[in-house]
Design an enzyme around this catalytic site. Structure first.
Site, PDB file in Angstrom:
ATOM      1  N   LYS A  74       0.831  -1.213   0.000  1.00 53.93           N
ATOM      2  CA  LYS A  74       0.000   0.000   0.000  1.00 53.93           C
ATOM      3  C   LYS A  74       0.865   1.262   0.000  1.00 53.93           C
ATOM      4  O   LYS A  74       0.617   2.183  -0.763  1.00 53.93           O
ATOM      5  CB  LYS A  74      -0.918   0.043   1.233  1.00 53.93           C
ATOM      6  CG  LYS A  74      -1.881  -1.127   1.344  1.00 53.93           C
ATOM      7  CD  LYS A  74      -2.810  -0.976   2.548  1.00 53.93           C
ATOM      8  CE  LYS A  74      -2.111  -1.002   3.894  1.00 53.93           C
ATOM      9  NZ  LYS A  74      -1.460  -2.282   4.226  1.00 53.93           N
TER      10      LYS A  74
ATOM     11  N   ARG B 208      -9.426   1.297   9.099  1.00 51.45           N
ATOM     12  CA  ARG B 208      -9.054  -0.093   9.381  1.00 51.45           C
ATOM     13  C   ARG B 208     -10.140  -0.817  10.143  1.00 51.45           C
ATOM     14  O   ARG B 208      -9.984  -2.001  10.419  1.00 51.45           O
ATOM     15  CB  ARG B 208      -7.780  -0.115  10.218  1.00 51.45           C
ATOM     16  CG  ARG B 208      -6.499  -0.374   9.421  1.00 51.45           C
ATOM     17  CD  ARG B 208      -5.385  -0.288  10.415  1.00 51.45           C
ATOM     18  NE  ARG B 208      -4.200  -1.008  10.124  1.00 51.45           N
ATOM     19  CZ  ARG B 208      -3.090  -0.475   9.620  1.00 51.45           C
ATOM     20  NH1 ARG B 208      -3.078   0.764   9.217  1.00 51.45           N
ATOM     21  NH2 ARG B 208      -2.001  -1.195   9.503  1.00 51.45           N
TER      22      ARG B 208
ATOM     23  N   ARG C 143      11.736  -5.669   4.591  1.00 53.60           N
ATOM     24  CA  ARG C 143      11.618  -4.297   4.089  1.00 53.60           C
ATOM     25  C   ARG C 143      12.338  -3.277   4.962  1.00 53.60           C
ATOM     26  O   ARG C 143      12.574  -3.488   6.142  1.00 53.60           O
ATOM     27  CB  ARG C 143      10.159  -3.918   3.856  1.00 53.60           C
ATOM     28  CG  ARG C 143       9.324  -3.753   5.079  1.00 53.60           C
ATOM     29  CD  ARG C 143       7.891  -3.494   4.650  1.00 53.60           C
ATOM     30  NE  ARG C 143       7.032  -3.369   5.805  1.00 53.60           N
ATOM     31  CZ  ARG C 143       5.728  -3.183   5.739  1.00 53.60           C
ATOM     32  NH1 ARG C 143       5.121  -3.104   4.572  1.00 53.60           N
ATOM     33  NH2 ARG C 143       5.023  -3.078   6.846  1.00 53.60           N
TER      34      ARG C 143
ATOM     35  N   ARG D 225      11.406  -0.947  10.501  1.00 57.54           N
ATOM     36  CA  ARG D 225      10.384  -0.768  11.523  1.00 57.54           C
ATOM     37  C   ARG D 225      10.519  -1.829  12.598  1.00 57.54           C
ATOM     38  O   ARG D 225      10.724  -3.001  12.284  1.00 57.54           O
ATOM     39  CB  ARG D 225       8.998  -0.857  10.883  1.00 57.54           C
ATOM     40  CG  ARG D 225       8.669   0.356  10.071  1.00 57.54           C
ATOM     41  CD  ARG D 225       7.438   0.166   9.244  1.00 57.54           C
ATOM     42  NE  ARG D 225       6.315  -0.441   9.959  1.00 57.54           N
ATOM     43  CZ  ARG D 225       5.099  -0.564   9.443  1.00 57.54           C
ATOM     44  NH1 ARG D 225       4.857  -0.118   8.223  1.00 57.54           N
ATOM     45  NH2 ARG D 225       4.132  -1.126  10.132  1.00 57.54           N
TER      46      ARG D 225
ATOM     47  N   ARG E  73      -0.505  -8.648  13.302  1.00 57.09           N
ATOM     48  CA  ARG E  73      -1.053  -7.601  12.413  1.00 57.09           C
ATOM     49  C   ARG E  73      -1.977  -8.211  11.367  1.00 57.09           C
ATOM     50  O   ARG E  73      -2.999  -7.637  11.009  1.00 57.09           O
ATOM     51  CB  ARG E  73       0.098  -6.818  11.778  1.00 57.09           C
ATOM     52  CG  ARG E  73       0.780  -5.928  12.804  1.00 57.09           C
ATOM     53  CD  ARG E  73       2.179  -5.526  12.413  1.00 57.09           C
ATOM     54  NE  ARG E  73       2.237  -4.734  11.222  1.00 57.09           N
ATOM     55  CZ  ARG E  73       3.339  -4.591  10.488  1.00 57.09           C
ATOM     56  NH1 ARG E  73       4.461  -5.199  10.830  1.00 57.09           N
ATOM     57  NH2 ARG E  73       3.323  -3.841   9.425  1.00 57.09           N
TER      58      ARG E  73
HETATM   59  P1  AMP Z   1       1.062   0.498   9.228  1.00 62.02           P
HETATM   60  O1  AMP Z   1       2.259   1.363   9.015  1.00 62.02           O
HETATM   61  O2  AMP Z   1      -0.130   0.956   8.409  1.00 62.02           O
HETATM   62  O3  AMP Z   1       1.360  -0.966   9.066  1.00 62.02           O
HETATM   63  O4  AMP Z   1       0.628   0.701  10.760  1.00 62.02           O
HETATM   64  C1  AMP Z   1       1.493   0.369  11.815  1.00 62.02           C
HETATM   65  C2  AMP Z   1       0.715   0.274  13.129  1.00 62.02           C
HETATM   66  O5  AMP Z   1       0.113   1.547  13.412  1.00 62.02           O
HETATM   67  C3  AMP Z   1      -0.463  -0.699  13.120  1.00 62.02           C
HETATM   68  O6  AMP Z   1      -0.066  -2.030  13.406  1.00 62.02           O
HETATM   69  C4  AMP Z   1      -1.353  -0.105  14.213  1.00 62.02           C
HETATM   70  O7  AMP Z   1      -0.850  -0.401  15.507  1.00 62.02           O
HETATM   71  C5  AMP Z   1      -1.173   1.388  14.003  1.00 62.02           C
HETATM   72  N1  AMP Z   1      -2.162   1.939  13.033  1.00 62.02           N
HETATM   73  C6  AMP Z   1      -1.918   2.473  11.808  1.00 62.02           C
HETATM   74  N2  AMP Z   1      -3.052   2.872  11.221  1.00 62.02           N
HETATM   75  C7  AMP Z   1      -4.048   2.582  12.096  1.00 62.02           C
HETATM   76  C8  AMP Z   1      -5.467   2.742  12.070  1.00 62.02           C
HETATM   77  N3  AMP Z   1      -6.091   3.271  11.014  1.00 62.02           N
HETATM   78  N4  AMP Z   1      -6.163   2.328  13.153  1.00 62.02           N
HETATM   79  C9  AMP Z   1      -5.561   1.809  14.227  1.00 62.02           C
HETATM   80  N5  AMP Z   1      -4.242   1.598  14.318  1.00 62.02           N
HETATM   81  C10 AMP Z   1      -3.479   1.995  13.261  1.00 62.02           C
END
Ligand code: AMP
Length: 216
Positions: free
Chosen positions: A13, A88, A127, A161, A172
């Site tokens: 994404k 989400r 990554r 990360r 996740r």
């Molecule tokens: P991502 O970079 O999108 O994989 O997000 C990393 C982490 O941020 C996720 O595992 C969640 O803990 C938190 N996070 C990101 N976006 C959201 C969202 N829309 N709602 C809740 N938690 C989020």
């Protein structure tokens, strides 16, 4: 044009949102990037988000909806945006609907990047990203053209990360299937959902995305 990208962790994404941002002048709104900046700056929100993020679980809906609402009011969003990582949950999707309506905006397409679960762990654990502009790379599938130099901004520092581990990716993924996958029906029923096979090469995924964008 306002777009939402849906897909499990490692679907691409962020990579694709960055490409679409550059090609179409849309701003990429990544809630993950926003939260990581809050954690790094040790803000109140960052301190609340740190533990759930490390465990691979979602941060509370109202916190995340509030940062998106604030972000949508910034002038660069007027030309359109790609939401990457939000909504989400169904509650977040409802909140987004209200936010857009209040601002006289609408969603043009919700695009799901589909990937086999079995491929995700390898994608996520390999990554890394540019420390300056956050563009994503992968040890095997997507290295910078010049070793050690970001293709996008020329930066030379990269990081990984802390939640991109084999254990956390399982948590996740579980969150994705339980909390986020219901949004596929939610947006399907509203006639907004498009699906793209993200098992393809990165360039082929971008080409399919361009086709969707041209069709809406
Ligand atoms: P991502 O970079 O999108 O994989 O997000 C990393 C982490 O941020 C996720 O595992 C969640 O803990 C938190 N996070 C990101 N976006 C959201 C969202 N829309 N709602 C809740 N938690 C989020």
């Amino acid at each position: 044009m306002n777009l939402v990208f849906l897909g499990p962790p490692g679907a691409g994404k962020g990579t694709q949102a960055h490409r679409i941002e550059k090609a179409h002048g849309l701003v990429q709104l990544s809630t993950g990037d926003m939260l990581r900046a809050h954690v790094a700056n040790e803000t109140e929100l960052g301190n609340l988000a740190k533990v759930p993020m490390e465990r691979g679980i979602l941060v509370p809906d109202d916190l995340i909806s509030a940062i998106i609402a604030e972000r949508l009011d910034q002038p660069d969003c007027a030309n359109g945006f790609v939401l990457d990582g939000f909504p989400r949950t169904t509650q977040q999707a409802n909140a987004l609907g209200v936010m857009l309506e209040k601002r006289g905006l609408s969603m043009d397409a919700v695009i799901e990047l589909t990937v086999d679960d079995a491929a995700l762990a390898k994608r996520v654990t390999g990554r890394f990203q540019c420390a300056n502009c956050q563009v994503a790379y992968h040890d095997e599938f997507n290295r910078p053209k010049v070793e050690g130099v970001c293709d996008s901004c020329g930066g030379t520092e990269f990081n990984r990360r802390s939640d991109d581990t084999a254990e956390t990716v399982m948590a996740r993924l579980e969150q994705y299937h339980k909390q986020t996958a219901p949004l596929l029906d939610y947006y399907g029923e509203r006639g907004l959902l498009h699906r793209i096979d993200a098992m393809q090469d990165i360039d082929d995924v971008t080409a399919d995305l361009e086709n969707v964008i041209n069709s809406v």
